[in-house]
Design an enzyme around this catalytic site. Structure first.
Site, short mmCIF file in Angstrom:
data_model
loop_
_atom_site.label_atom_id
_atom_site.label_comp_id
_atom_site.label_asym_id
_atom_site.label_seq_id
_atom_site.Cartn_x
_atom_site.Cartn_y
_atom_site.Cartn_z
N ARG A 4 0.85 -1.19 0.00
CA ARG A 4 0.00 0.00 0.00
C ARG A 4 0.89 1.24 0.00
NH1 ARG A 4 -1.76 0.67 4.46
NH2 ARG A 4 -1.20 -1.25 5.52
N TYR A 32 -1.16 -3.61 -7.07
CA TYR A 32 -0.91 -4.35 -5.83
C TYR A 32 -2.20 -4.44 -4.99
CZ TYR A 32 -0.06 -5.32 -1.03
OH TYR A 32 -0.19 -5.87 0.22
N GLY A 33 -2.43 -5.59 -4.42
CA GLY A 33 -3.63 -5.91 -3.65
C GLY A 33 -4.30 -4.78 -2.89
N LYS A 78 -9.52 -2.61 1.88
CA LYS A 78 -9.24 -1.45 2.73
C LYS A 78 -10.01 -0.21 2.27
CE LYS A 78 -6.88 -3.94 5.30
NZ LYS A 78 -5.50 -4.22 5.60
N HIS A 83 -10.39 -2.41 11.79
CA HIS A 83 -9.29 -3.24 11.27
C HIS A 83 -9.03 -4.37 12.27
CE1 HIS A 83 -4.88 -3.26 9.62
NE2 HIS A 83 -5.64 -4.10 8.98
N SER A 121 -1.24 -3.72 10.14
CA SER A 121 -0.94 -4.69 9.09
C SER A 121 0.36 -5.43 9.40
CB SER A 121 -0.79 -3.98 7.74
OG SER A 121 -1.97 -3.28 7.45
N CYS A 153 1.10 -7.63 11.66
CA CYS A 153 1.45 -7.80 13.08
C CYS A 153 0.81 -9.05 13.65
CB CYS A 153 1.01 -6.58 13.89
SG CYS A 153 2.04 -5.14 13.60
N THR A 178 -3.70 -12.60 11.25
CA THR A 178 -4.07 -13.89 10.67
C THR A 178 -3.63 -15.03 11.59
OG1 THR A 178 -3.80 -12.88 8.49
CG2 THR A 178 -3.97 -15.29 8.55
N ASN A 179 -2.44 -14.89 12.18
CA ASN A 179 -1.95 -15.94 13.08
C ASN A 179 -2.81 -16.05 14.33
OD1 ASN A 179 0.11 -16.49 11.33
ND2 ASN A 179 1.61 -15.21 12.38
N ASP A 184 -9.09 -9.82 9.31
CA ASP A 184 -8.62 -8.47 8.97
C ASP A 184 -9.62 -7.36 9.23
OD1 ASP A 184 -6.50 -6.83 7.96
OD2 ASP A 184 -7.55 -6.65 6.06
N ASN A 207 6.48 -8.44 1.88
CA ASN A 207 5.02 -8.25 1.86
C ASN A 207 4.36 -9.15 0.80
OD1 ASN A 207 2.62 -6.98 2.83
ND2 ASN A 207 2.60 -5.67 1.01
N ARG A 262 2.18 -12.18 -0.62
CA ARG A 262 0.85 -12.52 -0.08
C ARG A 262 0.28 -13.79 -0.67
NH1 ARG A 262 -1.50 -8.79 3.82
NH2 ARG A 262 0.08 -7.17 3.97
N ARG A 294 3.08 -3.46 17.94
CA ARG A 294 4.41 -4.07 17.98
C ARG A 294 5.28 -3.12 18.78
NH1 ARG A 294 7.04 -7.61 14.06
NH2 ARG A 294 5.22 -8.16 12.86
N GLY A 335 0.60 -19.95 19.13
CA GLY A 335 -0.39 -20.72 19.88
C GLY A 335 -0.40 -20.39 21.37
N ASN A 340 -0.31 -17.64 22.66
CA ASN A 340 -1.15 -16.47 22.95
C ASN A 340 -2.50 -16.88 23.53
OD1 ASN A 340 0.82 -14.69 22.16
ND2 ASN A 340 0.12 -14.61 20.02
O1 SAT Z 1 -2.45 -4.69 1.41
S1 SAT Z 1 -3.59 -4.76 2.33
O2 SAT Z 1 -3.93 -3.42 2.78
O3 SAT Z 1 -4.73 -5.36 1.70
C1 SAT Z 1 -3.14 -5.71 3.67
C2 SAT Z 1 -2.74 -4.86 4.79
O4 SAT Z 1 -1.84 -4.03 4.63
O5 SAT Z 1 -3.31 -5.00 5.90
MN MN Z 2 -5.02 -5.42 7.36
#
Ligand code: SAT
Ligand code: MN
Length: 589
Positions: free
Chosen positions: A72, A200-201, A209, A229, A251, A253, A256-257, A280, A371, A373, A404, A498, A500
């Site tokens: 981003r 880019y995504g 987003k 978020h 983002s 940090c 997903t985990n 997310d 980054n 994905r 973080r 885990g 956590n």
């Molecule tokens: O690239 S995205 O914004 O979709 C993922 C992220 O940065 O959280």
């Molecule tokens: Mn995100």
């Protein structure tokens, strides 16, 4: 031509955009597997995508972005509302008239020789009260295929719109992928997003987003709900009780985990289960029962690949084993599969890196972009919650914030009440990551992990949080966690992943009122004895060191927060300044 919709606004949007961008043809996406398969084939023929080993990774494809287009771009992301004041001090702003003109000038004629795809999609379950429809126009097959994973794409979205329904307009044009003319523009007052010169995504999957956070946060403020978020996860107790929490982290940090964590062995043996509702984004509303209810508006995971492995997140890894698109990871030419840093040790060699160069560990560069994905369908996730498909979503017992932070912020603490919890979210800072362009590892304020995603004035956003607290009779308790404390050698002190679960367990016990805590200058902190360390080789002293509230550091932090708050001027809710004064007093000035 015959249109697949009678919605006049959709047809006008498509016709006007086509008149501007001049595509050779327009393809109306219907979401069917046959149509998507034809697009995959076409993308492989043109080299836009590479088909991976279909035995090992069925339905999986690979894509490389341009070297200058890998994350981003916050400095080129604008909120274009009429009054500059309404974008606030944490957003870039441009006058909407100027922004439209600039984007139209950039995109004019740029789809010549290309196809324009019309993607009808729903954020949330199609037709549910919690959902909203978007139409994205794009000249990228990669975007179509990613949107078909990340959102609910299909002609049924037109049924929801009828002849006259409104939707979020998204225009994406790759143009020349020129970083100097790259703009991600949001027009919250017009329900419109325009993204030019990127592929880019986060810049181009406009449902994510751009819509589900920036535009939706603005809608939420006006309509009395929240777009955050946040991941959403459920914990099932051995007796079958289910508790849900939502957690905001910047983002890259570990959302997903955390969302997919596998509890330590003795929890599993007792019958505890963790399930993922989202990783997310959460859309949160007040339910009839006076609680906050959350849905995940997405339909897939756009996760960071590096660091994902059989140990750190087996659920995410499993989710990527079929029907997934990989972006900017490395390729193992021997069997045409993918690799990234942290997947296996040692790295297979040779590899082809994310730039397309031959790679060995001796190359001295990363094989996968930090980054890089995966775009994986949510249904692939072994721990996906049944509630993922629930229209009402899930009731929240806890909200968790986390950044973080190498120092200062303890492993976990609980706010005293809702307003104090909003304060705790507002003072979040975190070290920057590769998810956005620019330097990484720089500590910056990132309130509620929404600094890059709040579609309006951050002071008004804080006020909206305070207001929401007044609407819920049974609010979730609010916590802050920090998995990232470091020792003097820069090693992480807490094992994370885990483990956590041990912290989540304490959090949920606090919600149930079954465990005491120590009241400190910053809020309630666990007694070290109350964090379950069974099966973990970890000393209570080390745990105590990351639960310790260092008043001198917090006093300095409070001074720094006062500086940070100044930019919000009159818009800073008095509840937050009052909590800042309390913090300073609690630290002994
Ligand atoms: O690239 S995205 O914004 O979709 C993922 C992220 O940065 O959280
Ligand atoms: Mn995100």
């Amino acid at each position: 031509m015959a249109y697949p919709t009678k919605n006049k606004k959709v047809i006008k949007f498509v016709e006007e955009t086509a008149a501007l961008t001049c595509p050779d043809q327009i393809v109306w996406i219907d979401g069917s597997e046959a149509q998507l398969e034809a697009l995959r084939k076409e993308a492989c023929q043109t080299g836009e995508m590479i088909k991976l080993n279909q035995e090992k990774l069925p339905g999986c494809y690979y894509h490389r972005t341009a070297e200058n287009d890998v994350a981003r771009v916050e400095a080129r992301t604008f909120i274009c509302c009429r009054e500059k004041e309404n974008a606030g001090p944490t957003n870039y702003w441009m006058d909407p008239k100027e922004a439209y003109k600039m984007c139209y000038d950039i995109a004019r004629g740029k789809m010549k020789g290309r196809t324009m795809y019309v993607i009808p999609y729903s954020m949330g379950i199609v037709g549910s009260d919690f959902s909203k429809i978007g139409i994205e126009l794009t000249d990228s097959i990669y975007v179509v295929l990613n949107m078909a994973i990340m959102t609910r794409v299909g002609l049924d979205c037109y049924d929801v719109l009828g002849e006259d329904g409104d939707f979020i307009k998204g225009l994406h044009c790759k143009c020349d992928v020129d970083p100097e003319k790259r703009y991600i523009m949001h027009f919250p007052e017009d329900d419109t997003i325009i993204s030019v010169n990127s592929a880019y995504g986060g810049n181009v999957l406009l449902g994510k987003k751009c819509f589900a956070l920036r535009i939706a946060s603005f809608l939420g403020k006006n309509e009395g709900w929240m777009a955050e978020h946040m991941l959403i996860l459920g914990v099932t107790y051995p007796d079958g009780t289910k508790k849900y929490l939502a957690a905001a982290f910047p983002s890259a940090c570990g959302k997903t985990n955390l969302a997919m964590l596998i509890p330590p062995k003795h929890y599993l043996e007792q019958g505890y289960k963790v399930e993922c509702v989202g990783d997310d984004i959460a859309w949160i509303r007040v339910g009839k029962d006076g609680r906050l209810w959350a849905v995940n508006p997405e339909n897939g995971f756009f996760g960071v690949a590096p660091g994902t492995n059989e140990k750190s997140n087996p659920n995410a890894l499993a989710a990527t084993r079929k029907n997934t698109i990989f972006t900017n990871v490395a390729i193992n030419p021997e069997d045409n599969t993918v690799w990234w840093e942290g997947l296996t040790k040692p790295a297979p060699e040779p590899l082809i890196d994310w730039l397309g160069n031959d790679w060995t560990p001796a190359s001295g560069v990363k094989a996968a972009h930090p980054n890089s994905r995966f775009t994986a369908p949510a249904v692939n996730c072994p721990c996906l919650s049944e509630a993922f498909n629930s229209k009402e979503g899930v009731p929240l017992d806890a909200i968790v914030f986390g950044g973080r932070r190498a120092t200062t912020t303890p492993l976990v603490y609980q706010s005293r009440d809702w307003d104090h919890g909003v304060f705790v979210g507002s003072i979040m800072s975190s070290e920057t990551t590769a998810a956005a362009t620019g330097a990484t590892g720089v500590l910056r304020h990132d309130p509620m992990a929404m600094k890059p995603f709040c579609g309006y004035h951050m002071g008004d956003y804080f006020a909206h949080w305070i207001e929401m607290g007044k609407k819920v009779t049974n609010p979730p308790k609010i916590f802050n966690v920090n998995w990232f404390r470091q020792d003097k050698d820069g090693e992480f002190i807490w094992p994370g992943f885990g483990d956590n679960m041990r912290v989540l367990d304490w959090i949920l016990k606090r919600c149930a009122g079954t465990v005491d805590a120590e009241e400190t200058a910053i809020g309630y902190v666990p007694y070290a004895k109350d964090i379950d360390l069974e099966g973990l080789d970890y000393s209570r002293e080390t745990l105590e060191s990351i639960l310790y509230v260092d008043k001198a550091r917090w006093s300095a932090e409070a001074d720094e927060i006062r500086e940070f708050y100044k930019q919000f001027g009159d818009k800073l809710p008095k509840e937050l300044s009052a909590n800042l004064e309390t913090l300073k007093e609690n630290c002994g000035k």
